[in-house]
Design a protein around this motif. Structure first.
Motif, PDB file in Angstrom:
ATOM      1  N   PRO A   1       0.814  -1.224   0.000  1.00 32.72           N
ATOM      2  CA  PRO A   1       0.000   0.000   0.000  1.00 32.72           C
ATOM      3  C   PRO A   1       0.847   1.274   0.000  1.00 32.72           C
ATOM      4  CG  PRO A   1      -0.112  -1.087   2.133  1.00 32.72           C
ATOM      5  CD  PRO A   1       0.555  -2.042   1.214  1.00 32.72           C
ATOM      6  N   LEU A   2       2.067   1.198   0.568  1.00 36.23           N
ATOM      7  CA  LEU A   2       2.936   2.375   0.554  1.00 36.23           C
ATOM      8  C   LEU A   2       3.336   2.755  -0.867  1.00 36.23           C
ATOM      9  CD1 LEU A   2       5.480   2.214   3.514  1.00 36.23           C
ATOM     10  CD2 LEU A   2       3.869   4.046   2.949  1.00 36.23           C
ATOM     11  N   LEU A   3       3.665   1.761  -1.683  1.00 40.78           N
ATOM     12  CA  LEU A   3       4.033   2.031  -3.074  1.00 40.78           C
ATOM     13  C   LEU A   3       2.861   2.632  -3.840  1.00 40.78           C
ATOM     14  CD1 LEU A   3       6.148  -1.144  -3.933  1.00 40.78           C
ATOM     15  CD2 LEU A   3       6.970   1.220  -3.741  1.00 40.78           C
ATOM     16  N   VAL A   4       1.677   2.120  -3.579  1.00 41.93           N
ATOM     17  CA  VAL A   4       0.492   2.687  -4.232  1.00 41.93           C
ATOM     18  C   VAL A   4       0.296   4.131  -3.788  1.00 41.93           C
ATOM     19  CG1 VAL A   4      -2.007   2.492  -4.496  1.00 41.93           C
ATOM     20  CG2 VAL A   4      -0.596   0.423  -4.429  1.00 41.93           C
ATOM     21  N   ALA A   5       0.444   4.402  -2.498  1.00 43.64           N
ATOM     22  CA  ALA A   5       0.291   5.761  -1.982  1.00 43.64           C
ATOM     23  C   ALA A   5       1.336   6.710  -2.563  1.00 43.64           C
ATOM     24  CB  ALA A   5       0.378   5.752  -0.461  1.00 43.64           C
ATOM     25  N   ALA A   6       2.525   6.183  -2.848  1.00 46.52           N
ATOM     26  CA  ALA A   6       3.603   7.027  -3.371  1.00 46.52           C
ATOM     27  C   ALA A   6       3.369   7.436  -4.820  1.00 46.52           C
ATOM     28  CB  ALA A   6       4.939   6.294  -3.245  1.00 46.52           C
ATOM     29  N   PHE A   7       2.723   6.570  -5.597  1.00 47.38           N
ATOM     30  CA  PHE A   7       2.626   6.832  -7.039  1.00 47.38           C
ATOM     31  C   PHE A   7       1.214   7.123  -7.536  1.00 47.38           C
ATOM     32  CE2 PHE A   7       6.503   4.244  -6.599  1.00 47.38           C
ATOM     33  CZ  PHE A   7       7.407   5.108  -7.214  1.00 47.38           C
ATOM     34  N   ALA A   8       0.205   6.883  -6.719  1.00 47.52           N
ATOM     35  CA  ALA A   8      -1.167   7.156  -7.156  1.00 47.52           C
ATOM     36  C   ALA A   8      -1.418   8.658  -7.184  1.00 47.52           C
ATOM     37  CB  ALA A   8      -2.154   6.485  -6.205  1.00 47.52           C
ATOM     38  N   PRO A   9      -2.284   9.129  -8.077  1.00 44.70           N
ATOM     39  CA  PRO A   9      -2.647  10.557  -8.075  1.00 44.70           C
ATOM     40  C   PRO A   9      -3.214  10.954  -6.715  1.00 44.70           C
ATOM     41  CG  PRO A   9      -3.470   9.468 -10.045  1.00 44.70           C
ATOM     42  CD  PRO A   9      -2.967   8.378  -9.151  1.00 44.70           C
ATOM     43  N   GLU A  10      -2.785  12.093  -6.224  1.00 38.88           N
ATOM     44  CA  GLU A  10      -3.179  12.486  -4.867  1.00 38.88           C
ATOM     45  C   GLU A  10      -4.689  12.620  -4.712  1.00 38.88           C
ATOM     46  OE1 GLU A  10      -1.637  15.557  -1.387  1.00 38.88           O
ATOM     47  OE2 GLU A  10      -0.757  15.593  -3.400  1.00 38.88           O
ATOM     48  N   ALA A  11      -5.357  13.037  -5.793  1.00 35.73           N
ATOM     49  CA  ALA A  11      -6.811  13.199  -5.724  1.00 35.73           C
ATOM     50  C   ALA A  11      -7.525  11.857  -5.562  1.00 35.73           C
ATOM     51  CB  ALA A  11      -7.311  13.908  -6.982  1.00 35.73           C
ATOM     52  N   ASN A  12      -6.913  10.784  -6.065  1.00 35.80           N
ATOM     53  CA  ASN A  12      -7.529   9.456  -6.004  1.00 35.80           C
ATOM     54  C   ASN A  12      -6.792   8.531  -5.028  1.00 35.80           C
ATOM     55  OD1 ASN A  12      -9.407  10.142  -8.030  1.00 35.80           O
ATOM     56  ND2 ASN A  12      -7.898   9.700  -9.619  1.00 35.80           N
ATOM     57  N   LEU A  13      -6.026   9.106  -4.111  1.00 37.20           N
ATOM     58  CA  LEU A  13      -5.169   8.289  -3.249  1.00 37.20           C
ATOM     59  C   LEU A  13      -5.988   7.303  -2.408  1.00 37.20           C
ATOM     60  CD1 LEU A  13      -2.009   9.478  -1.444  1.00 37.20           C
ATOM     61  CD2 LEU A  13      -3.646   8.079  -0.202  1.00 37.20           C
ATOM     62  N   ILE A  14      -7.079   7.768  -1.821  1.00 38.30           N
ATOM     63  CA  ILE A  14      -7.869   6.902  -0.951  1.00 38.30           C
ATOM     64  C   ILE A  14      -8.453   5.727  -1.729  1.00 38.30           C
ATOM     65  CG2 ILE A  14      -9.976   6.783   0.441  1.00 38.30           C
ATOM     66  CD1 ILE A  14      -9.381   9.569   1.453  1.00 38.30           C
ATOM     67  N   VAL A  15      -9.033   6.008  -2.874  1.00 35.83           N
ATOM     68  CA  VAL A  15      -9.632   4.944  -3.697  1.00 35.83           C
ATOM     69  C   VAL A  15      -8.553   3.976  -4.176  1.00 35.83           C
ATOM     70  CG1 VAL A  15     -10.861   4.450  -5.832  1.00 35.83           C
ATOM     71  CG2 VAL A  15     -11.565   6.380  -4.408  1.00 35.83           C
ATOM     72  N   SER A  16      -7.420   4.513  -4.621  1.00 37.74           N
ATOM     73  CA  SER A  16      -6.355   3.665  -5.147  1.00 37.74           C
ATOM     74  C   SER A  16      -5.780   2.745  -4.077  1.00 37.74           C
ATOM     75  CB  SER A  16      -5.228   4.531  -5.737  1.00 37.74           C
ATOM     76  OG  SER A  16      -5.700   5.321  -6.803  1.00 37.74           O
ATOM     77  N   VAL A  17      -5.495   3.310  -2.899  1.00 34.41           N
ATOM     78  CA  VAL A  17      -4.898   2.508  -1.822  1.00 34.41           C
ATOM     79  C   VAL A  17      -5.871   1.453  -1.327  1.00 34.41           C
ATOM     80  CG1 VAL A  17      -4.051   2.581   0.556  1.00 34.41           C
ATOM     81  CG2 VAL A  17      -3.266   4.274  -1.095  1.00 34.41           C
ATOM     82  N   SER A  18      -7.115   1.829  -1.111  1.00 33.13           N
ATOM     83  CA  SER A  18      -8.089   0.868  -0.599  1.00 33.13           C
ATOM     84  C   SER A  18      -8.345  -0.257  -1.606  1.00 33.13           C
ATOM     85  CB  SER A  18      -9.400   1.570  -0.235  1.00 33.13           C
ATOM     86  OG  SER A  18      -9.932   2.258  -1.354  1.00 33.13           O
ATOM     87  N   SER A  19      -8.494   0.090  -2.882  1.00 33.05           N
ATOM     88  CA  SER A  19      -8.749  -0.928  -3.910  1.00 33.05           C
ATOM     89  C   SER A  19      -7.567  -1.881  -4.052  1.00 33.05           C
ATOM     90  CB  SER A  19      -9.040  -0.264  -5.259  1.00 33.05           C
ATOM     91  OG  SER A  19     -10.169   0.570  -5.177  1.00 33.05           O
ATOM     92  N   ALA A  20      -6.356  -1.305  -4.143  1.00 33.48           N
ATOM     93  CA  ALA A  20      -5.169  -2.140  -4.300  1.00 33.48           C
ATOM     94  C   ALA A  20      -4.950  -3.015  -3.067  1.00 33.48           C
ATOM     95  CB  ALA A  20      -3.947  -1.262  -4.552  1.00 33.48           C
ATOM     96  N   SER A  21      -5.188  -2.464  -1.891  1.00 33.26           N
ATOM     97  CA  SER A  21      -4.969  -3.229  -0.663  1.00 33.26           C
ATOM     98  C   SER A  21      -5.944  -4.393  -0.550  1.00 33.26           C
ATOM     99  CB  SER A  21      -5.096  -2.312   0.554  1.00 33.26           C
ATOM    100  OG  SER A  21      -4.101  -1.310   0.538  1.00 33.26           O
ATOM    101  N   LEU A  22      -7.187  -4.176  -0.938  1.00 38.04           N
ATOM    102  CA  LEU A  22      -8.157  -5.271  -0.917  1.00 38.04           C
ATOM    103  C   LEU A  22      -7.753  -6.365  -1.910  1.00 38.04           C
ATOM    104  CD1 LEU A  22     -11.538  -3.337  -0.621  1.00 38.04           C
ATOM    105  CD2 LEU A  22     -10.399  -4.706   1.131  1.00 38.04           C
ATOM    106  N   LEU A  23      -7.223  -5.956  -3.055  1.00 33.46           N
ATOM    107  CA  LEU A  23      -6.736  -6.935  -4.023  1.00 33.46           C
ATOM    108  C   LEU A  23      -5.564  -7.725  -3.449  1.00 33.46           C
ATOM    109  CD1 LEU A  23      -6.691  -8.188  -6.845  1.00 33.46           C
ATOM    110  CD2 LEU A  23      -5.256  -6.266  -7.592  1.00 33.46           C
TER     111      LEU A  23
END
Length: 231
Positions: free
Chosen positions: A163-185
């Protein structure tokens, strides 16, 4: 006559599998929840990553220490039982033969065969026979605290890095959606891999881990959002 190959059983994985799965699951879930909580409280990307890295290091060390202490306590108990059994063998060899034979009678052997089996096993390795059949302690299931500590720390760090890597590279506006989706996967994949390695059904393992992960992340994000609004 050729020797048969040694069969591999899922119970041989228990020692490292439990620690590794627990560590990776905690790494993904706790770090993702921490990241989501800080992000929901309107934290910047920098604050999110600092919190996540701190959580990774603290969590890995905590997992290692906790697992070492827990498994070492189990190992101490096993060793105490083995030493007690060693003393009993030295004090009452005949009684220990009878005790082992009684165990085999309870498992279905007739008394004469049970006595023969007990005599032969004790002639080969008396302490090992009693540790295995009386105490339930075998080499494959013995507590290994150092192995468990390293497995927990390493797997936590690997899980937390996702999840840290996702948080580092995901667009800041979509950070919550990106981290939660990737983490569930990631959690679903981990649950499936753990179930497969342990010989269990894959789908229930993946669903179970994903459900509880979603619940934990949702609650943490809600607390972060509430805290950010109040403060």
């Amino acid at each position: 006559m050729p020797l048969r190959h040694k069969e591999r059983h899922y119970t041989g994985h228990i020692g490292w599998l439990r620690a590794a799965v627990l560590g990776a699951n905690d790494g993904i879930l706790s770090t993702a929840s921490l990241v989501l909580g800080v992000a929901a409280a309107h934290g910047t990307r920098t604050s999110v990553l600092v919190a996540g890295v701190a959580g990774l290091v603290a969590g890995a060390m905590s997992m290692a220490a906790g697992e070492y202490v827990s498994v070492h306590s189990q190992a101490d108990t096993e060793q105490a039982d083995i030493e007690r059994e060693r003393a009993e063998l030295g004090a009452d060899d005949k009684g220990e033969h009878e005790e082992l034979a009684a165990i085999y009678v309870g498992r279905g052997l007739d008394r004469s065969l049970a006595k023969q089996v007990a005599d032969q096993l004790m002639a080969h390795d008396a302490l090992g026979a009693h540790a295995r059949d009386e105490l339930g302690i075998s080499d494959s299931l013995r507590a290994r605290p150092i192995q468990a500590a390293f497995s927990s720390a390493a797997s936590f760090a690997v899980g937390a890095a996702m999840p840290l890597l996702v948080a580092a590279f995901a667009p800041e506006a979509n950070l919550i959606v990106s981290v939660s989706s990737a983490s569930l996967l990631f959690l679903a994949l981990l649950g499936a891999l753990a179930a497969r390695a342990g010989g269990a059904a894959v789908a229930p393992g993946a669903i179970r881990v994903t459900f509880w992960g979603a619940l934990a992340m949702g609650i943490t994000a809600g607390v972060g959002a509430l805290f950010g609004t109040v403060v």
